[in-house]
Motif scaffolding. Structure first.
Motif, mmCIF file in Angstrom:
data_model
loop_
_atom_site.group_PDB
_atom_site.id
_atom_site.type_symbol
_atom_site.label_atom_id
_atom_site.label_comp_id
_atom_site.label_asym_id
_atom_site.label_seq_id
_atom_site.Cartn_x
_atom_site.Cartn_y
_atom_site.Cartn_z
ATOM 1 N N TYR A 159 -8.461 1.648 -4.334
ATOM 2 C CA TYR A 159 -7.019 1.447 -4.203
ATOM 3 C C TYR A 159 -6.437 0.687 -5.407
ATOM 4 N N THR A 160 -7.300 0.209 -6.292
ATOM 5 C CA THR A 160 -6.869 -0.613 -7.422
ATOM 6 C C THR A 160 -6.297 0.261 -8.539
ATOM 7 N N PRO A 161 -5.106 -0.062 -9.031
ATOM 8 C CA PRO A 161 -4.522 0.717 -10.129
ATOM 9 C C PRO A 161 -5.425 0.716 -11.361
ATOM 10 N N ASN A 162 -5.492 1.866 -12.020
ATOM 11 C CA ASN A 162 -6.271 2.011 -13.246
ATOM 12 C C ASN A 162 -5.359 2.237 -14.450
ATOM 13 N N ARG A 163 -4.354 3.094 -14.284
ATOM 14 C CA ARG A 163 -3.426 3.395 -15.382
ATOM 15 C C ARG A 163 -1.994 3.213 -14.889
ATOM 16 N N LEU A 164 -1.237 2.396 -15.643
ATOM 17 C CA LEU A 164 0.151 2.100 -15.291
ATOM 18 C C LEU A 164 1.081 2.514 -16.420
ATOM 19 N N GLN B 51 0.859 -1.179 0.000
ATOM 20 C CA GLN B 51 0.000 0.000 0.000
ATOM 21 C C GLN B 51 0.892 1.225 0.000
ATOM 22 N N SER B 52 0.715 2.052 -1.014
ATOM 23 C CA SER B 52 1.490 3.285 -1.104
ATOM 24 C C SER B 52 0.989 4.279 -0.060
ATOM 25 N N ASP B 53 1.753 5.337 0.128
ATOM 26 C CA ASP B 53 1.378 6.358 1.104
ATOM 27 C C ASP B 53 1.963 7.691 0.644
ATOM 28 N N GLY B 54 1.191 8.443 -0.115
ATOM 29 C CA GLY B 54 1.684 9.727 -0.598
ATOM 30 C C GLY B 54 1.105 10.066 -1.959
ATOM 31 N N PRO B 55 1.637 11.129 -2.565
ATOM 32 C CA PRO B 55 1.093 11.571 -3.853
ATOM 33 C C PRO B 55 1.496 10.640 -5.001
ATOM 34 N N GLN B 56 0.651 10.617 -6.031
ATOM 35 C CA GLN B 56 0.940 9.836 -7.234
ATOM 36 C C GLN B 56 1.957 10.589 -8.082
ATOM 37 N N PRO B 57 2.706 9.918 -8.925
ATOM 38 C CA PRO B 57 2.652 8.489 -9.194
ATOM 39 C C PRO B 57 3.340 7.678 -8.103
ATOM 40 N N HIS B 58 2.831 6.471 -7.880
ATOM 41 C CA HIS B 58 3.442 5.518 -6.956
ATOM 42 C C HIS B 58 4.291 4.582 -7.809
ATOM 43 N N THR C 101 17.333 -5.171 -20.170
ATOM 44 C CA THR C 101 17.456 -3.956 -19.378
ATOM 45 C C THR C 101 18.080 -4.244 -18.021
ATOM 46 N N PHE C 102 18.585 -3.195 -17.392
ATOM 47 C CA PHE C 102 19.084 -3.286 -16.024
ATOM 48 C C PHE C 102 17.971 -2.980 -15.018
ATOM 49 N N MET C 103 16.989 -2.185 -15.439
ATOM 50 C CA MET C 103 15.985 -1.724 -14.482
ATOM 51 C C MET C 103 14.636 -1.538 -15.165
ATOM 52 N N ILE C 104 13.577 -1.941 -14.461
ATOM 53 C CA ILE C 104 12.233 -1.566 -14.880
ATOM 54 C C ILE C 104 11.552 -0.882 -13.707
ATOM 55 N N GLN C 105 10.582 -0.076 -14.055
ATOM 56 C CA GLN C 105 9.806 0.628 -13.038
ATOM 57 C C GLN C 105 8.345 0.553 -13.440
ATOM 58 N N ILE C 106 7.511 0.223 -12.469
ATOM 59 C CA ILE C 106 6.066 0.216 -12.656
ATOM 60 C C ILE C 106 5.551 1.451 -11.931
ATOM 61 N N ALA C 107 4.940 2.352 -12.683
ATOM 62 C CA ALA C 107 4.416 3.587 -12.091
ATOM 63 C C ALA C 107 2.894 3.555 -12.149
ATOM 64 N N VAL C 108 2.266 3.709 -10.998
ATOM 65 C CA VAL C 108 0.802 3.798 -10.931
ATOM 66 C C VAL C 108 0.456 5.269 -11.130
ATOM 67 N N LEU C 109 -0.132 5.574 -12.296
ATOM 68 C CA LEU C 109 -0.471 6.959 -12.633
ATOM 69 C C LEU C 109 -1.825 7.369 -12.081
ATOM 70 N N SER C 110 -2.756 6.403 -11.995
ATOM 71 C CA SER C 110 -4.078 6.692 -11.424
ATOM 72 C C SER C 110 -4.701 5.394 -10.928
ATOM 73 N N ASN C 111 -5.683 5.549 -10.056
ATOM 74 C CA ASN C 111 -6.430 4.428 -9.497
ATOM 75 C C ASN C 111 -7.888 4.519 -9.929
ATOM 76 N N HIS C 112 -8.606 3.440 -9.765
ATOM 77 C CA HIS C 112 -10.049 3.448 -10.004
ATOM 78 C C HIS C 112 -10.715 4.432 -9.028
ATOM 79 N N GLN C 113 -11.818 4.992 -9.413
ATOM 80 C CA GLN C 113 -12.616 5.913 -8.588
ATOM 81 C C GLN C 113 -11.787 7.078 -8.049
ATOM 82 N N ASN C 114 -10.740 7.471 -8.769
ATOM 83 C CA ASN C 114 -9.848 8.569 -8.357
ATOM 84 C C ASN C 114 -9.203 8.348 -6.989
ATOM 85 N N GLY C 115 -8.957 7.107 -6.635
ATOM 86 C CA GLY C 115 -8.311 6.802 -5.360
ATOM 87 C C GLY C 115 -6.907 7.384 -5.295
#
Length: 188
Positions: A92-97, A58-65, A137-151
């Protein structure tokens, strides 16, 4: 281009692992999170890596997570699989990654952007280069840009990072189909 994944597109990700085509390589990397909710129950990397769909980051702070996964050496990656549960986690469910790749945190380039529509189960996002081959690649990053219901904060229950299994043109044998031919190795 934005790819859309609906609940109907969730898959049995373990089939390719059982068949010896793909292997999970997340244990060969260092994982880091942009944030996580403090608490005694734990909501961090350990929960993402557990073999349970009941725990979660569970993230804690501003997006993106973000979840950053850095390998020691250049690694071939076929896909990244995310377990999300809209029925349990709702807003809390990711909508856009955004899936990003690079040599280190300062040169990441977006290789995929996906939209999830109320996912419940595994969603596998292929990671392809410009030649339609698995990325290296050496690194990947998954960024949660938005959640369902504007969570605001997000829940991700599990993440798997998978690599193709092969030695040149010869596929890795399926361990369940192997038989021991040399009796010298038989345990007595």
């Amino acid at each position: 281009m934005l790819k859309k994944f609906s609940d109907a597109q969730t898959v049995d990700i373990f089939k390719d692992e059982r068949d010896g085509k793909l292997r999970e390589v997340g244990n060969q990397a260092v994982w880091s999170l942009s944030s996580c909710k403090p608490g005694t129950a734990g909501f961090g990397v350990e929960q993402l890596r557990e073999e349970s769909n009941e725990t979660y980051w569970q993230s804690d702070g501003p997006q993106p997570h973000t979840v950053s996964i850095q390998f020691r050496g250049k690694t071939t990656l076929q896909d990244v699989c995310i377990y999300a549960d809209y029925k349990s986690d709702e807003s809390y469910t990711p909508n856009r990654l955004s899936i990003r790749a690079g040599n280190h945190a300062n040169d990441l380039v977006e290789i995929e952007q996906v939209e999830l529509s109320e996912p419940t189960g595994w969603v596998c996002i292929p990671l392809k280069d410009v030649h339609d081959k698995p990325i290296r690649t050496f690194m990947i990053q998954i960024a949660v840009l938005s959640n369902h219901q504007n969570g605001r904060d997000t829940h991700i229950r599990r993440i798997k990072v998978r690599s193709p299994v092969n030695y040149g043109d010869v596929p890795y044998p399926n361990a369940s189909n192997m038989t021991l031919k040399n009796l010298a190795f038989t345990i007595r």
